[in-house]
Write a protein that holds these residues in place. Structure first.
Motif, mmCIF file in Angstrom:
data_model
loop_
_atom_site.group_PDB
_atom_site.id
_atom_site.type_symbol
_atom_site.label_atom_id
_atom_site.label_comp_id
_atom_site.label_asym_id
_atom_site.label_seq_id
_atom_site.Cartn_x
_atom_site.Cartn_y
_atom_site.Cartn_z
ATOM 1 N N PHE B 87 28.932 -28.695 54.430
ATOM 2 C CA PHE B 87 28.719 -28.633 52.860
ATOM 3 C C PHE B 87 29.261 -30.086 52.376
ATOM 4 O O PHE B 87 28.630 -30.640 51.431
ATOM 5 C CB PHE B 87 29.567 -27.631 52.225
ATOM 6 C CG PHE B 87 29.709 -27.926 50.598
ATOM 7 C CD1 PHE B 87 28.140 -27.479 50.019
ATOM 8 C CD2 PHE B 87 30.548 -28.092 49.836
ATOM 9 C CE1 PHE B 87 28.386 -27.575 48.685
ATOM 10 C CE2 PHE B 87 30.588 -27.943 48.724
ATOM 11 C CZ PHE B 87 29.647 -27.712 47.969
ATOM 12 N N CYS B 88 30.465 -30.627 52.692
ATOM 13 C CA CYS B 88 30.856 -31.831 52.258
ATOM 14 C C CYS B 88 30.066 -32.859 52.696
ATOM 15 O O CYS B 88 29.894 -33.857 52.089
ATOM 16 C CB CYS B 88 32.365 -32.016 52.994
ATOM 17 S SG CYS B 88 33.512 -30.980 52.210
ATOM 18 N N LEU B 91 27.041 -33.192 50.658
ATOM 19 C CA LEU B 91 27.216 -33.297 49.270
ATOM 20 C C LEU B 91 27.566 -34.780 49.126
ATOM 21 O O LEU B 91 27.035 -35.405 48.187
ATOM 22 C CB LEU B 91 28.689 -32.793 48.866
ATOM 23 C CG LEU B 91 28.752 -32.469 47.559
ATOM 24 C CD1 LEU B 91 27.798 -31.467 46.758
ATOM 25 C CD2 LEU B 91 30.114 -32.004 47.049
ATOM 26 N N SER B 92 28.199 -35.334 50.172
ATOM 27 C CA SER B 92 28.322 -36.854 50.108
ATOM 28 C C SER B 92 27.364 -37.564 50.669
ATOM 29 O O SER B 92 27.171 -38.880 50.602
ATOM 30 C CB SER B 92 29.725 -37.228 50.960
ATOM 31 O OG SER B 92 29.623 -36.948 52.230
ATOM 32 N N LEU B 147 24.956 -22.839 49.258
ATOM 33 C CA LEU B 147 24.862 -23.903 48.478
ATOM 34 C C LEU B 147 24.248 -25.209 49.262
ATOM 35 O O LEU B 147 23.851 -26.327 48.886
ATOM 36 C CB LEU B 147 26.342 -24.570 48.158
ATOM 37 C CG LEU B 147 27.197 -23.534 47.414
ATOM 38 C CD1 LEU B 147 28.607 -23.999 47.169
ATOM 39 C CD2 LEU B 147 26.200 -23.252 46.071
ATOM 40 N N ILE B 148 24.137 -24.723 50.639
ATOM 41 C CA ILE B 148 23.428 -25.850 51.470
ATOM 42 C C ILE B 148 22.011 -25.624 52.011
ATOM 43 O O ILE B 148 21.637 -24.465 51.979
ATOM 44 C CB ILE B 148 24.186 -26.075 52.841
ATOM 45 C CG1 ILE B 148 25.762 -26.281 52.408
ATOM 46 C CG2 ILE B 148 23.600 -27.357 53.647
ATOM 47 C CD1 ILE B 148 26.359 -26.078 53.744
#
Lengths: 198, 315
Positions: B87-88, B91-92, B147-148
């Motif tokens: 996820f991180c 997101l990044s 969320l992904i």
């Protein structure tokens, strides 16, 4: 701390912060001497033992061990684990190659014949014999014994006291715990009855 | 190892061969088709067999420490750690070396389980702490996967085991991890056996029991985490549970138990994988069921010879 005193304690209070606590008169374990600790169930024998061995921290006071002191112990039979260990593997937890020291010891408790037997399949008396042997194997300077004659028949009890006498003669310092102070009195140099302290 | 022990332990491979024979006879596909397609899955089977052996050995120590449920929770925490890392990164917009990604994920998973169990152990005991951490880890993983993009697919792989999808980096991870974990296990074998039998005795002798226990905990935890990354939770934990369970039922010593756990772990993955092909069933679930049958048959054979076994050692 002198050469003759591998372990001593002073101003010692052991137990639990919010519960049972017991103060022990100052004392020491001397080489070649057997110190006896007696008392009924719940008198704090095992609490004292675990404190003197260093497993529990004392609530107050201190236990001092001479540097390089080899310590060994016999507690109650350990908890049942899910896996089977042979007698050989149990002894290997004390010394790397237990066969040699066992033959030097003369196998007084007759466990060589149980070598490849699973520990959990032994009778309680056989388990106790294995654990006593393990306690003696590394030739410790200080030996703690918690009710060592539990589950032993009369001849084995006699063997145990003879073996202990032999090792104290060659300089081992011993602390023995038993319920029965009269039984213990015959085999120790000094006896503390915890019932008289509480 | 005595002949009797070897014969008893040999019962497991025999029963696995019988399962394969029955699946070949009555299944959707044939064994010859499986062998013909060998180039397609040889890498998967080699990694599965190698790391299955490591998982079998790690599982032996989980059983010895009565820490099976903790192991399951660590596996769930690994799923969460991998999902959080994905996820991180999503997101990044960053991309990381797969091994670095894995290390971060493993650390996050371990941090989570440490925090979760530390919070609940004091008041409600280890089981409750483990259960809380297990449920929260799985729930958290599902929520994050939502969320992904492609998250649901990833999540399914991580939980149920999509063992066909191994990447080249997985081979490297499996190789490095197997080498390190087996080296540590071999070095500490005697100490760990003593530790699980009677740690108080060793502590009184002045042995470094805390560092031994730490090395044991890290070995089992990292085996499970790598296993989850490679095969998914269901597959990895099935190997870690059923292979040693069958082994300790048949073995009569710590060493033969370890050896059998290692060998059964190595056999379980390829056998379950082949059965899933022959029967045309999902891989992870098939490996789990094969493991269950293996452990149950081992229990059955020992109960037939039960005059020398302590029934308390079973479930």
């Amino acid at each position: 701390m002198t050469d003759k005193v591998p372990l001593s304690w002073s101003n010692l209070t052991c137990g639990y912060a919010e519960g049972f606590r017991l103060s022990l008169p100052d004392g020491q374990l001397e080489k070649g001497k057997v110190f006896g600790l007696a008392g009924p169930n719940g008198s704090g024998k095992s609490t004292v033992l675990t404190t003197l061995t260093g497993l529990f921290k004392p609530l107050q006071g201190q236990v001092t061990r001479a540097p390089m002191t080899k310590v060994s112990c016999l507690f109650q039979v350990p908890r049942q684990t899910f896996i089977s260990l042979t007698v050989q593997e149990v002894l290997e937890s004390a010394v790397k190659n237990p066969k040699l020291p066992l033959s030097e010891l003369g196998d007084p408790f007759g466990i060589a014949s149980l070598w490849q037997t699973s520990f959990h399949l032994l009778s309680e008396g056989q388990k106790q014999r294995v654990l006593i042997t393990r306690a003696f194997l590394g030739k410790p300077d200080v030996l703690f014994l918690d009710e060592p004659t539990n589950h032993l028949d009369a001849p084995r009890r006699e063997t145990f006291w003879q073996t202990l006498a032999h090792f104290t003669k060659v300089g081992m310092a011993v602390l023995v715990i038993e319920h029965d102070s009269e039984k213990l009195r015959r085999h120790v140099n000094r006896l503390v009855d915890l019932e008289t302290l509480t | 190892m005595k002949l009797a022990t070897a014969l008893r332990l040999g019962f497991v491979p025999m029963s696995l061969i019988l399962m394969l024979y029955l699946a070949d006879t009555f299944g959707t596909h044939k064994w010859s088709d499986f062998v013909q397609a060998w180039p397609l899955w040889n890498q998967t089977l080699i990694i599965g067999s190698l790391f299955g052996a490591v998982l079998g050995l790690a599982g032996f120590w989980l059983l010895a420490e009565n820490a099976v449920y903790t192991g399951l929770t660590v596996s769930a925490a690994a799923v969460l750690g991998l999902q959080i890392t994905d996820f991180c990164l999503a997101l990044s917009g960053l991309t990381l070396n797969p091994l670095a990604t894995f290390t971060i994920a493993a650390s996050l998973g371990l941090l989570f389980i440490q925090s979760a169990t530390a919070l609940s152990t004091h008041t409600s005991g280890r089981d409750a702490g483990n259960a809380s951490a297990y449920l929260t880890a799985l729930a958290g993983s599902i929520l994050i996967s939502d969320l992904i993009s492609q998250g649901h697919h990833e999540m399914e792989s991580l939980i149920f085991g999509n063992s066909v999808g191994l990447l080249p980096s997985d081979t490297l991870l499996a190789g490095i991890a197997s080498f390190i974990l087996l080296t540590v296990a071999l070095q500490h074998n005697r100490h760990w056996l003593g530790l699980v039998f009677d740690s108080d005795f060793l502590s009184v002798q002045g042995m470094p029991t805390k560092s031994w226990r730490l090395s044991l905990t890290l070995m089992t935890a990292f085996s499970l985490i790598v296993g989850v990354k490679l095969f998914g939770l269901l597959t990895a934990f099935s190997i870690a549970l059923f292979a040693p369970l069958a082994a300790v039922r048949l073995a009569r010593s710590g060493r033969s138990g370890q050896l059998a756990s290692f060998l059964f772990g190595a056999l379980l993955f390829p056998t379950g994988f082949a059965l899933s092909f022959l029967l045309d069933l999902p891989t992870g679930a098939m490996i789990a069921v094969t493991g269950f049958l293996m452990a149950t048959l081992a229990g059955l054979i020992m109960s037939l010879k039960s005059r020398s076994i302590n029934p308390n050692l079973f479930f």
